[in-house]
Design a protein around this motif. Structure first.
Motif, PDB file in Angstrom:
ATOM      1  N   CYS A 231       0.856  -1.195   0.000  1.00 33.00           N
ATOM      2  CA  CYS A 231       0.000   0.000   0.000  1.00 33.00           C
ATOM      3  C   CYS A 231       0.890   1.242   0.000  1.00 33.00           C
ATOM      4  O   CYS A 231       2.099   1.141   0.051  1.00 33.00           O
ATOM      5  CB  CYS A 231      -0.851   0.035   1.265  1.00 33.00           C
ATOM      6  N   TYR A 232       0.233   2.408  -0.033  1.00 28.12           N
ATOM      7  CA  TYR A 232       0.977   3.658   0.123  1.00 28.12           C
ATOM      8  C   TYR A 232       0.664   4.300   1.466  1.00 28.12           C
ATOM      9  O   TYR A 232      -0.513   4.403   1.839  1.00 28.12           O
ATOM     10  CB  TYR A 232       0.578   4.681  -0.943  1.00 28.12           C
ATOM     11  N   GLU A 233       1.714   4.759   2.123  1.00 28.03           N
ATOM     12  CA  GLU A 233       1.496   5.725   3.181  1.00 28.03           C
ATOM     13  C   GLU A 233       1.563   7.089   2.494  1.00 28.03           C
ATOM     14  O   GLU A 233       2.507   7.388   1.771  1.00 28.03           O
ATOM     15  CB  GLU A 233       2.604   5.631   4.237  1.00 28.03           C
ATOM     16  N   VAL A 234       0.533   7.900   2.704  1.00 26.09           N
ATOM     17  CA  VAL A 234       0.453   9.178   2.008  1.00 26.09           C
ATOM     18  C   VAL A 234       0.646  10.316   3.009  1.00 26.09           C
ATOM     19  O   VAL A 234      -0.112  10.433   3.970  1.00 26.09           O
ATOM     20  CB  VAL A 234      -0.915   9.346   1.306  1.00 26.09           C
ATOM     21  N   SER A 235       1.683  11.126   2.782  1.00 31.12           N
ATOM     22  CA  SER A 235       1.900  12.309   3.619  1.00 31.12           C
ATOM     23  C   SER A 235       1.626  13.550   2.778  1.00 31.12           C
ATOM     24  O   SER A 235       1.953  13.582   1.595  1.00 31.12           O
ATOM     25  CB  SER A 235       3.339  12.384   4.121  1.00 31.12           C
ATOM     26  N   VAL A 236       1.067  14.555   3.397  1.00 38.55           N
ATOM     27  CA  VAL A 236       0.781  15.810   2.688  1.00 38.55           C
ATOM     28  C   VAL A 236       1.284  16.975   3.535  1.00 38.55           C
ATOM     29  O   VAL A 236       1.248  16.930   4.770  1.00 38.55           O
ATOM     30  CB  VAL A 236      -0.730  15.981   2.420  1.00 38.55           C
ATOM     31  N   GLY A 237       1.721  18.024   2.845  1.00 44.82           N
ATOM     32  CA  GLY A 237       2.009  19.279   3.543  1.00 44.82           C
ATOM     33  C   GLY A 237       3.406  19.393   4.095  1.00 44.82           C
ATOM     34  O   GLY A 237       3.667  20.213   4.960  1.00 44.82           O
TER      35      GLY A 237
ATOM     36  N   LYS B   9       1.215  22.998   2.315  1.00 44.88           N
ATOM     37  CA  LYS B   9       1.590  22.859   3.734  1.00 44.88           C
ATOM     38  C   LYS B   9       0.859  23.899   4.592  1.00 44.88           C
ATOM     39  O   LYS B   9       0.473  23.622   5.732  1.00 44.88           O
ATOM     40  CB  LYS B   9       3.112  22.985   3.912  1.00 44.88           C
ATOM     41  N   ILE B  10       0.656  25.098   4.020  1.00 52.18           N
ATOM     42  CA  ILE B  10      -0.033  26.152   4.780  1.00 52.18           C
ATOM     43  C   ILE B  10      -1.509  25.781   4.932  1.00 52.18           C
ATOM     44  O   ILE B  10      -2.103  25.950   5.996  1.00 52.18           O
ATOM     45  CB  ILE B  10       0.113  27.524   4.077  1.00 52.18           C
ATOM     46  N   LEU B  11      -2.087  25.251   3.854  1.00 56.49           N
ATOM     47  CA  LEU B  11      -3.495  24.832   3.935  1.00 56.49           C
ATOM     48  C   LEU B  11      -3.674  23.747   5.005  1.00 56.49           C
ATOM     49  O   LEU B  11      -4.588  23.827   5.827  1.00 56.49           O
ATOM     50  CB  LEU B  11      -3.970  24.325   2.564  1.00 56.49           C
ATOM     51  N   VAL B  12      -2.795  22.748   4.972  1.00 52.94           N
ATOM     52  CA  VAL B  12      -2.902  21.669   5.962  1.00 52.94           C
ATOM     53  C   VAL B  12      -2.733  22.246   7.367  1.00 52.94           C
ATOM     54  O   VAL B  12      -3.484  21.928   8.290  1.00 52.94           O
ATOM     55  CB  VAL B  12      -1.825  20.571   5.707  1.00 52.94           C
ATOM     56  N   HIS B  13      -1.779  23.145   7.509  1.00 50.68           N
ATOM     57  CA  HIS B  13      -1.498  23.741   8.814  1.00 50.68           C
ATOM     58  C   HIS B  13      -2.684  24.585   9.295  1.00 50.68           C
ATOM     59  O   HIS B  13      -3.109  24.467  10.444  1.00 50.68           O
ATOM     60  CB  HIS B  13      -0.241  24.603   8.710  1.00 50.68           C
TER      61      HIS B  13
END
Lengths: 118, 556
Positions: free
Chosen positions: B199-205, B253-257
């Motif tokens: 599978c994929y581990e998905v990181s964002v931001g 990254k700003i949106l996630v934050h």
């Protein structure tokens, strides 16, 4: 247009990048006071007063519109041994070339020798 | 390696024709600079301090000999005989003329290369682990994923005008060699603990720059088949909600934050649930077609350890040292992945001459199944080398000044071009790297210090990854002179961390002293076998700050 609305302190020179070649060019005075571009920073015309600076700014606008140069702007200089040297280190880089490669750029005579021969 | 099909081929050829026409129209005045600039940027052409710069995409850092030889030719014919490998596994030429760029793009198309996705607010060239397909700790080769994303994202009509640029990195290994946590999206192939499905581990931001952030995991185990639909869901949320009013706050990254990770995940999952997955996800046949291009070469059956290699090492300590430092264990017995250092002491990190490129191309063809890699650390890799060929390769590299034994050591410095070339830079980077390299040039000393990553950026945009350097150096302008801020404790690995600032900025000439004092604290304080980073983590910043202050006081 790249000329800043607020003018840099004088004395100043006008520099730009040649549209086709991308290298740095300087406004210089030809015969009968006409302006033209040179690759040689040593030949840059120094504007010491508002009238001269306005003339350089007008030249920048015309030359930009004529598709000759991009990113033309005035740079404040000090006169060292009779030569105009940009006061800011960033602009000094543009008159020299990469500091780690003295064999490249204006410091190595790029474009300048050919112009002198021409 | 992936080979272009008829669509890829037509796509890049059309681009070359379009750009040729755009240059002509710029020159005859039908296009203004404001109209032309985004077009040239979409083809990798930037205007730097002394000249234009052309950034060429090296998708997921994989090249063959013919491609590298073509880059060498372009460097010689249209540039100044060298190129610069970047932290995004790309290659930059520093001196091309605009008039020549259409012809250069044509030469690139001849070898299935282009400059698309190297600029602009689009999904950029996807990067990957440079040991993809060969690393022993790998679960699955990340490049089929990277190639799939390349095809999906190239000219994606919905994602061509994002709020800001968007960078994706993929790794398939346990050790993260692709800095995935500092990317807008980081993908890590991993096995589900129960189903054992990959599978994929998905990181964002994640991202560096003005506001450094470590990526947040938004999905622990994404089924592989759902990749494109899930990416599309993330991109949609970002495209709709990412800020467009302020370019410094426009990255995901700003949106996630600002949204909060949980709420961001909720929105992505909501979008994902509404999407028609099957119409977006790639056809399994196409996925299989792509994957087949990355099938490993046919390896010879070899003993795990080469006796020829052992004999050569015993007879030649310098060679033995190089093998120890620059090779990485390979999946196939008797093979190794060899990293070629582009960091000889005193040269600009990541620069290679056309002549050097040709030599590496020859070696790749002769000894590495015609394959090579570009690393984000600005080195090159021959991924499939028989151990017994290492001595010959070492000798040939030595003749080209490419045999430095310093991978991962203090002189293997990542450095952006800085103010020596870059129009955005606030200070120079390359001379700082060179000064540090000279200070620590001794092999014995480098060996004693062990693994230590120094990363230098010439401005806050952080192309030199300084935030995640064990020691990071950021060049700024302070009252009209160059000033360098030092950070400590950054980590680009799977344990990604942002370094902390040690104290006030230093003048360029004081930087090597400061680095030396930091290193001396480590040498004095370390436990047996403790790496620099482990030592910083254990003893904390205080002793390093104290040593750093001595430099500040001496300079004041």
């Amino acid at each position: 247009m790249a000329v800043a609305p607020k003018r840099v302190p004088l004395p100043a020179i006008l520099l730009a990048n040649d549209l086709l070649d991308g290298d740095v060019v300087f406004a210089s005075e030809q015969s009968q006071g006409a302006l033209a571009w040179t690759r040689d920073p040593g030949l840059a015309l120094v504007a010491n007063d508002d009238t001269a600076a306005e003339q350089l700014e007008a030249f920048a606008v015309t030359e930009f519109k004529a598709q000759h140069v991009v990113d033309a702007y005035l740079v404040d200089v000090s006169i060292e041994n009779g030569v105009a040297v940009p006061r800011h280190y960033r602009e000094r880089m543009k008159t020299l070339g990469p500091s780690n490669r003295p064999d490249l750029g204006k410091q190595a005579g790029d474009g300048i020798q050919a112009e002198r021969r021409g | 390696m992936y080979r272009y099909d008829e669509f890829d081929e037509r796509f890049v050829r059309e681009r070359v024709a379009q750009f040729s026409d755009q240059v002509s129209r710029r020159l005859d005045g039908s296009l203004t600079e404001d109209e032309f600039k985004p077009l040239r940027l979409k083809n990798g052409v930037y205007l730097q301090l002394h000249a234009y710069m052309l950034r060429i995409a090296v998708p997921y850092g994989t090249l063959n000999g013919r491609q590298l030889r073509q880059l060498a030719l372009i460097g010689e014919r249209f540039d100044r005989g060298y190129g610069h490998f970047t932290t995004r596994q790309n290659l930059q030429f520093n001196w091309p003329k605009l008039r020549d760029v259409p012809e250069i793009l044509g030469l690139l198309a001849d070898v299935e290369m282009h400059c698309i996705q190297t600029s602009g607010n689009c999904i950029r060239n996807v990067t990957a682990d440079h040991f993809a397909g060969v690393a022993q700790d790998e679960i699955e080769d990340p490049r089929p994923t990277a190639e799939l994303i390349r095809q999906w994202s190239s000219l994606h009509p919905e994602f061509s005008y994002l709020p800001r640029k968007f960078k994706i990195a993929v790794t398939g290994a346990e050790a993260d060699r692709a800095v995935t946590k500092a990317h807008d999206i980081g993908l890590r192939l991993r096995r589900h603990p129960h189903t054992h499905e990959v599978c994929y581990e998905v990181s964002v931001g994640g991202g560096l720059g003005r506001t450094p952030m470590i990526g947040k995991v938004v999905r622990d185990y994404l089924p592989k088949a759902d990749l494109l639909a899930f990416l599309e869901a993330i991109m949609r949320v970002y495209n709709l909600e990412g800020r467009r009013d302020n370019k410094y706050k426009a990255r995901v990254k700003i949106l996630v934050h600002e949204t909060g990770t949980e709420e961001f995940i909720r929105r992505v999952e909501e979008e994902f649930a509404q999407l028609d997955g099957p119409s977006i996800n790639a056809d399994p046949e196409e996925v299989a077609r792509i994957a087949a291009y990355f099938a490993p070469p046919t390896y010879e059956a070899l003993p795990a350890v080469s006796r020829t290699l052992d004999a050569m090492k015993a007879a030649n300590p310098a060679f033995a040292r190089w093998v120890e430092v620059n090779t990485t264990p390979h999946k196939a017995p008797g093979y190794t992945a060899l990293t070629i250092s582009l960091k000889p002491v005193g040269e600009a990190p990541g620069d290679a001459t056309s002549e050097q490129m040709r030599i590496v191309a020859d070696l790749a063809e002769q000894f590495s199944h015609d394959e090579l890699r570009v690393t984000h650390a600005q080195n090159l890799v021959l991924p499939h080398v028989r151990q017994r060929d290492l001595f010959t390769i070492w000798q040939r590299l030595g003749e080209a000044k490419l045999a430095s034994a310093n991978i991962g050591l203090i002189t293997d410095i990542i450095s952006c071009p800085g103010l020596d070339y870059c129009a955005l830079a606030t200070a120079r980077s390359i001379p700082i790297a060179q000064a540090i390299q000279h200070r620590f040039a001794s092999d014995t000393r480098q060996r004693d210090i062990g693994e230590l990553n120094i990363k230098i950026s010439g401005c806050i945009n952080a192309c030199g990854h300084h935030h995640v350097g064990h020691i990071g150096i950021l060049g700024l302008e302070k009252r009209g002179i160059e000033s360098y801020q030092i950070t400590l404790g950054g980590d680009a690995s799977e344990n990604a961390a942002i370094g902390e600032i040690l104290g006030p900025g230093l003048a360029a000439e004081d930087v090597p002293d400061a680095i030396e004092r930091i290193v001396n604290v480590y040498l004095a304080e370390r436990n047996e076998g403790e790496s620099f980073l482990a030592n910083v983590r254990r003893i904390g910043l205080s002793p390093f700050k104290a040593a750093f202050q001595e430099v500040v006081h001496a300079a004041a």
